[in-house]
Design a protein around this motif. Sequence first.
Motif, PDB file in Angstrom:
ATOM      1  N   ASP A 128      64.439  57.156  45.511  1.00  0.00           N
ATOM      2  CA  ASP A 128      63.872  57.224  46.855  1.00  0.00           C
ATOM      3  C   ASP A 128      63.602  55.780  47.297  1.00  0.00           C
ATOM      4  O   ASP A 128      62.707  55.117  46.766  1.00  0.00           O
ATOM      5  CB  ASP A 128      62.576  58.040  46.820  1.00  0.00           C
ATOM      6  N   ARG A 140      58.688  56.046  57.081  1.00  0.00           N
ATOM      7  CA  ARG A 140      57.721  56.531  56.112  1.00  0.00           C
ATOM      8  C   ARG A 140      56.305  56.279  56.619  1.00  0.00           C
ATOM      9  O   ARG A 140      55.998  55.191  57.109  1.00  0.00           O
ATOM     10  CB  ARG A 140      57.906  55.809  54.779  1.00  0.00           C
ATOM     11  N   THR A 169      60.013  54.724  48.583  1.00  0.00           N
ATOM     12  CA  THR A 169      59.036  54.762  47.494  1.00  0.00           C
ATOM     13  C   THR A 169      59.232  53.562  46.578  1.00  0.00           C
ATOM     14  O   THR A 169      58.269  52.919  46.146  1.00  0.00           O
ATOM     15  CB  THR A 169      59.180  56.069  46.684  1.00  0.00           C
ATOM     16  N   SER A 224      56.427  50.434  46.243  1.00  0.00           N
ATOM     17  CA  SER A 224      55.750  50.329  44.942  1.00  0.00           C
ATOM     18  C   SER A 224      56.174  49.084  44.173  1.00  0.00           C
ATOM     19  O   SER A 224      55.900  48.992  42.970  1.00  0.00           O
ATOM     20  CB  SER A 224      56.057  51.576  44.104  1.00  0.00           C
ATOM     21  N   LYS A 266      58.847  59.904  44.609  1.00  0.00           N
ATOM     22  CA  LYS A 266      57.456  60.230  44.897  1.00  0.00           C
ATOM     23  C   LYS A 266      56.821  60.887  43.673  1.00  0.00           C
ATOM     24  O   LYS A 266      57.435  61.754  43.041  1.00  0.00           O
ATOM     25  CB  LYS A 266      57.350  61.189  46.087  1.00  0.00           C
TER      26      LYS A 266
END
Length: 413
Positions: free
Chosen positions: A60, A24, A63, A67, A74
């Motif tokens: 995901d 990523r 993600t 986070s 996303k």
Amino acid sequence: MAGLEVRNNRYNIILRFGGHRFVRSLKTSNEDAALAKKLRVEENVALVESGRLTIPEGADVMTFLLSDGKLDKKPIIKSSLTLQQLFLDFWDAMPIDNLEPNTIDMMKIHQRHLERVLGKRLIAQSLSQGVLQNYITTRSKEKTNRGTFLSGNTIKKEIVTFNSVWRWGVRAGKVHGDFPNKELRYPKSKELPVFQTWDEIERQIKAGASEELWDALYLDMNQIQKILKYVKGHARLPFLHPMFAFAAYTGARRSELLRSRLADIDLSGGVITLHEKKRVKGKSSTRRVPICKPLGMVLKQWLKQHPGTPFTFCHPDPILYSHRRTRNEENPLTRDQASCHFRKVVEGSDWNVIKGWHCLRHSFISNCASNGIDQRMIDEWVGHTTESMRRRYRHLFPSSQKDAMKLLFSKPK
């Protein structure tokens, strides 16, 4: 556990987790920032492995880890849908034959006013009760072509159109939330005048009433015969006289006249079938009207010279002198042509005050009421479904009201 790599001068994080390899972009070229995000991912992986943090099914993974478990996919930033685009999407999604052509035309007129006053680029989701109230206030100060201020009824119809498009937008996922039309304040609406005779309207206009009263005109049976005689002698196109007679003796709407086919006329059985599109929501329906003797004679004569198409009213050659000359493949006559040639045949005559085909429909209903025909039978013939429609001609029914008033104030014996 996790590693960093530089591509195109930006850092990517590489992670092997749960038997999968994830890559990523960290969207930064700063090494310290990249190392901080790498450390965060490794800490969150440890929390997952210890059972203190759970990755939702179908989430995901990168993600979620980046986070701190606050996002499972996303974030999707939707484009700001404008008022203009909402209407365009609504029309694009409209099935063929879902609405009557005249309904579509009226809704598009409403759309133009909404876009003009609110602005085409208004973000649809920003619509509020205050925005709608400002629209109503602005429109209430505008004047019609006749020089009068816009009525509350007209503005309400525009808001109803917007509401319909909004509700479609909610179902289609274009916008969300209820349409903010609660407690809106409109100008006072005017009740439509009841249908009246020529003499009644002429007397009121001479006394200073508005010329708009002619919209409530109905012709008595003697006048019906006179206008049909006039049209027969002055119409340039042969289908106009039978079309006038058809409307006057059945109460058919303009759209029903244009849809009428020869197969709908049963002269031997003495009945005509009219095809409706508005009475039953979402369905095409029919109603049957008896053929009176005068109409039967006109139709028999017309059928002898009929051009031979499936439609009751048609012309073998292209019809000129209409504002729009676009040809309708399903029907040789368009709404515009029907209205244009109605006006042309009465233009310059005493009948010029008649605004259009609807007057003949009003006249049929009013004459039925004046002659005491049961209201339920009239409803059956003309397709009335609401009390407001009936109210405009109810005063014409023979009643004992005058006799009751005389009895109330008569001198005691």
